[in-house]
Write a protein that holds these residues in place. Sequence first.
Motif, PDB file in Angstrom:
ATOM      1  N   GLY A 155     -13.405   3.674  -1.323  1.00  0.00           N
ATOM      2  CA  GLY A 155     -12.383   4.015  -1.690  1.00  0.00           C
ATOM      3  C   GLY A 155     -12.963   4.547  -3.421  1.00  0.00           C
ATOM      4  N   LEU A 156     -11.797   4.874  -4.153  1.00  0.00           N
ATOM      5  CA  LEU A 156     -11.560   5.649  -5.320  1.00  0.00           C
ATOM      6  C   LEU A 156     -12.049   4.632  -6.857  1.00  0.00           C
ATOM      7  N   THR A 192     -11.223  -1.042   3.877  1.00  0.00           N
ATOM      8  CA  THR A 192     -11.338   0.655   3.970  1.00  0.00           C
ATOM      9  C   THR A 192     -12.252   1.417   3.848  1.00  0.00           C
ATOM     10  N   SER A 220       0.738  -1.511  -0.009  1.00  0.00           N
ATOM     11  CA  SER A 220       0.130  -0.088   0.480  1.00  0.00           C
ATOM     12  C   SER A 220       1.308   0.967  -0.365  1.00  0.00           C
ATOM     13  N   HIS A 275       0.855  -1.570  -5.171  1.00  0.00           N
ATOM     14  CA  HIS A 275      -0.118  -1.004  -4.170  1.00  0.00           C
ATOM     15  C   HIS A 275      -2.084  -0.871  -5.729  1.00  0.00           C
ATOM     16  N   SER A 289      -9.822  -2.133 -10.536  1.00  0.00           N
ATOM     17  CA  SER A 289      -8.301  -2.385  -9.394  1.00  0.00           C
ATOM     18  C   SER A 289      -7.762  -3.685 -10.059  1.00  0.00           C
ATOM     19  N   GLY A 347      -3.977   0.888  -5.442  1.00  0.00           N
ATOM     20  CA  GLY A 347      -5.124   1.690  -5.162  1.00  0.00           C
ATOM     21  C   GLY A 347      -6.283   1.499  -3.639  1.00  0.00           C
ATOM     22  N   PHE A 348      -6.405   2.921  -3.518  1.00  0.00           N
ATOM     23  CA  PHE A 348      -8.148   2.989  -3.310  1.00  0.00           C
ATOM     24  C   PHE A 348      -8.533   1.886  -2.869  1.00  0.00           C
ATOM     25  N   VAL A 349      -9.099   1.153  -3.057  1.00  0.00           N
ATOM     26  CA  VAL A 349     -10.052   0.290  -3.484  1.00  0.00           C
ATOM     27  C   VAL A 349     -11.338  -0.210  -2.227  1.00  0.00           C
ATOM     28  N   GLN A 350     -11.872   0.374  -2.781  1.00  0.00           N
ATOM     29  CA  GLN A 350     -14.008  -0.666  -2.156  1.00  0.00           C
ATOM     30  C   GLN A 350     -13.797  -1.710  -1.607  1.00  0.00           C
ATOM     31  N   THR A 351     -13.312  -2.334  -0.638  1.00  0.00           N
ATOM     32  CA  THR A 351     -13.255  -3.418   0.112  1.00  0.00           C
ATOM     33  C   THR A 351     -13.940  -3.551   1.508  1.00  0.00           C
ATOM     34  N   THR A 403     -13.092   0.715  -7.727  1.00  0.00           N
ATOM     35  CA  THR A 403     -13.736  -0.706  -7.712  1.00  0.00           C
ATOM     36  C   THR A 403     -12.967  -1.560  -7.829  1.00  0.00           C
TER      37      THR A 403
END
Length: 255
Positions: free
Chosen positions: A219-220, A216, A159, A207, A226, A209-213, A222
Amino acid sequence: MAGLNARSVLVTGSNRGIGFELVRQLVGKSNRPEWIFATCREPEGPRAQVLKDLAAKHQGVEIIPLDISEPSSVKDAATRVTERLKGVGLTLLINNAGIARVKAMEAETPEDMSEVYKTNVIGPMMVVQAFLPLLRKASLESPQNGMSCSKAAIVNISSEAGSITNPFLWEQAHVVNYRCSKAALNMLTRCQSLGYANDKILCIALHPGFVQTDMTGGGLLTVNESVQSILKTLSHLSEKDTGTFVNWQGDVLPW
């Protein structure tokens, strides 16, 4: 993903999030791996049901019990995979499993720091050590020159939150335990790249990414977006990339 042609893949933390999506997209490819080993801590638990449903629909997807923080579990998983491969090596190892304890810096505890470090750093170290003979076998038997994820590779999901130069999203979340563990994982990756260079095993920290999990909570990207980019990036990696820290699109990130 024509450039990625891994005969066998193992993904830790496969019951949800990025790990599950990696398995789902890999199994859906026309040139899918012959073996996909999807690991998680409790394959019989309710949180693994979606993975079990996926495995039931696709031959060659095997769910392996694995708690990366427990040495005996890591050893048992390596033994089981070795038996399934029947003398063939393991092409691609993706260390995806990880945890975080979300809290402000002044609220950090030794217990949380130790637990996260054990899972996020010591775990991937033990997994690589256990599966190294299979990775070496895959590299030795491959007709390919150089390094690639289609020959023999270790991908450590890291990350940018662990970047010392750019501590990603500091204002949004301190999560010092997680940041320190990922900085250490990056160093582990660098050490692995040096230690396994003569074996022609590609080692990378990535890394996603800033993932929707679930981890997190937002995130930006999906998970689908990613992982699509991650698999595309893996297909292009070569010996020039080993020992580096890249994002889901393949861009090099500062340590």
